[in-house]
Scaffold this motif. Structure first.
Motif, mmCIF file in Angstrom:
data_model
loop_
_atom_site.group_PDB
_atom_site.id
_atom_site.type_symbol
_atom_site.label_atom_id
_atom_site.label_comp_id
_atom_site.label_asym_id
_atom_site.label_seq_id
_atom_site.Cartn_x
_atom_site.Cartn_y
_atom_site.Cartn_z
ATOM 1 N N LEU A 229 1.034 -1.264 -0.001
ATOM 2 C CA LEU A 229 0.086 -0.063 0.020
ATOM 3 C C LEU A 229 0.756 1.418 -0.069
ATOM 4 C CD1 LEU A 229 -2.685 1.358 0.200
ATOM 5 C CD2 LEU A 229 -2.725 1.142 2.700
ATOM 6 N N ASP B 43 3.877 1.455 -1.005
ATOM 7 C CA ASP B 43 4.605 1.729 -2.183
ATOM 8 C C ASP B 43 3.625 2.290 -3.237
ATOM 9 O OD1 ASP B 43 7.022 0.172 -1.612
ATOM 10 O OD2 ASP B 43 6.273 -1.733 -2.668
ATOM 11 N N MET B 44 2.502 1.975 -3.551
ATOM 12 C CA MET B 44 1.647 2.612 -4.238
ATOM 13 C C MET B 44 1.232 4.165 -4.046
ATOM 14 S SD MET B 44 -2.191 1.314 -5.409
ATOM 15 C CE MET B 44 -3.430 2.018 -6.451
ATOM 16 N N PHE B 45 1.218 4.474 -2.468
ATOM 17 C CA PHE B 45 0.863 5.809 -2.190
ATOM 18 C C PHE B 45 2.080 6.586 -2.586
ATOM 19 C CE2 PHE B 45 1.557 8.800 1.348
ATOM 20 C CZ PHE B 45 0.497 9.870 1.151
ATOM 21 N N MET B 46 3.379 6.110 -2.237
ATOM 22 C CA MET B 46 4.506 6.968 -2.438
ATOM 23 C C MET B 46 4.894 7.097 -3.876
ATOM 24 S SD MET B 46 5.222 7.990 0.311
ATOM 25 C CE MET B 46 6.881 8.937 0.023
ATOM 26 N N ALA B 47 4.474 6.053 -4.636
ATOM 27 C CA ALA B 47 4.657 6.056 -6.329
ATOM 28 C C ALA B 47 3.740 7.089 -6.775
ATOM 29 C CB ALA B 47 4.400 4.700 -6.899
ATOM 30 N N ALA B 48 2.529 7.200 -6.171
ATOM 31 C CA ALA B 48 1.657 8.210 -6.617
ATOM 32 C C ALA B 48 1.897 9.677 -6.229
ATOM 33 C CB ALA B 48 0.174 7.848 -6.264
ATOM 34 N N TYR B 49 2.456 9.738 -4.830
ATOM 35 C CA TYR B 49 2.586 11.130 -4.403
ATOM 36 C C TYR B 49 3.904 11.393 -3.749
ATOM 37 C CZ TYR B 49 -2.601 10.685 -4.865
ATOM 38 O OH TYR B 49 -3.859 10.574 -5.239
ATOM 39 N N GLY B 50 4.874 10.550 -3.644
ATOM 40 C CA GLY B 50 6.086 11.107 -3.134
ATOM 41 C C GLY B 50 6.832 11.738 -4.085
#
Lengths: 199, 199
Positions: free
Chosen positions: B184, B186-193
């Motif tokens: 989860l 990974d996906m959050f940081m790939a989207a907004y990091g």
């Protein structure tokens, strides 16, 4: 029921389909807890052994019934960009999940599954695992076509796409609406879309 | 109970805390459906009116009890990079959600809420809305600090962070484990990091 001119194989498939339809109709009328093999067999005009030969529990029968409705109505398109195809399916799914016949029965099965780990396993194996696999197939195809970034394992992303909006459905009073679907797709595409705008 | 040297305000806070603890203990023993205002008042050694003065239903009382455990144990840190602080809290939350006293009682409330839209609203308002708001506060802070991309509304992202893993908990036999949490994030940081590696 099948007429006498059809083949045995076809009659079997038709009988299965009819049993699943009867199960869903009855579940809509009496609720999950009110279902019985007797009542389903009686309404379908078959013996109980016809049901027991195919399904080991009411839960399996009901989940197969939900799968049939789901699968026939809710396949992914592969005609558009991946975001549009996901969106189109999610909008249809969310409508199906919040209206009869699926909505109330499905919610009752989920509630029942909280006190019954075996039912929870059946729910996932006979229904949700299929939904996840089709989602994974659709986004893996998009990855092969270069619409999603390469070298990322999308298995968990498929789970997120299939699972996230259950939070709204089960734990809030918020609607599972197009705005929520767009929010989820924004995040998915920001994470994995090729050529998405990012700061 | 509070001793006579404390102020009335402090005695009130202590009595509330004790009522919440008794409620959670009793819920763990007899389950959500077995709870009654009589039993809670009896065990706490107070009159029923003491409970009715503060809470209009057993559900509100229980959800406040869960909030107290949650809030005292499960606040976000703000000491590290946002991903590490989210991860630390999610690991603790997932453990709390899958073990007594919260785990079984919480799952039973969720099940009960499926047939009771008012309870579902209470569950969200008195418990999950707080969790979401704290998550939003933590990631908004990270956005201000430049760890997450600017010009993105993170409200739905906070919901995804708080809600996604309920799918595992409620609808699958999969564990809510560190691998899922990392997936989860990974996906959050790939989207907004900011500065995340992407193809």
């Amino acid at each position: 029921m099948a007429d006498s001119s059809t083949t045995p194989r076809r009659r079997g498939a038709e009988r299965t389909r009819e049993l699943l339809t009867v199960t869903l109709d009855l579940a809509t009328e009496v609720g999950y807890r009110g279902l019985s093999v007797e009542a389903i067999a009686g309404r379908a005009g078959v013996g109980k052994h016809t049901i027991y030969r195919r399904w080991s529990s009411i839960a399996e029968l009901l989940l197969d019934a939900l799968s049939v409705v789901w699968v026939s109505d809710l396949d992914y398109r592969t005609s558009g960009p991946v975001r549009a195809d996901l969106r189109e399916q999610f909008v249809r799914s969310s409508q199906a999940l919040s209206t009869p016949p699926i909505g109330p029965v499905y919610r009752a099965v989920i509630a029942e599954a909280q006190a019954d780990p075996a039912l929870r396993a059946t729910l996932h194996e006979r229904f949700l695992a299929t939904v996840e696999q089709r989602t994974l197939d659709r986004i893996t195809r998009a990855q092969r076509e270069g619409q999603l970034v390469a070298d990322v394992n999308l298995e968990f992303a498929a789970e997120v796409l299939c699972g996230t909006l259950y939070y709204r459905l089960l734990l809030t009073s918020r609607p599972v609406d197009e705005k929520a679907i767009d929010g989820l797709l924004d995040m998915f595409m920001a994470a994995y879309g090729v050529g998405e705008a990012r700061s």
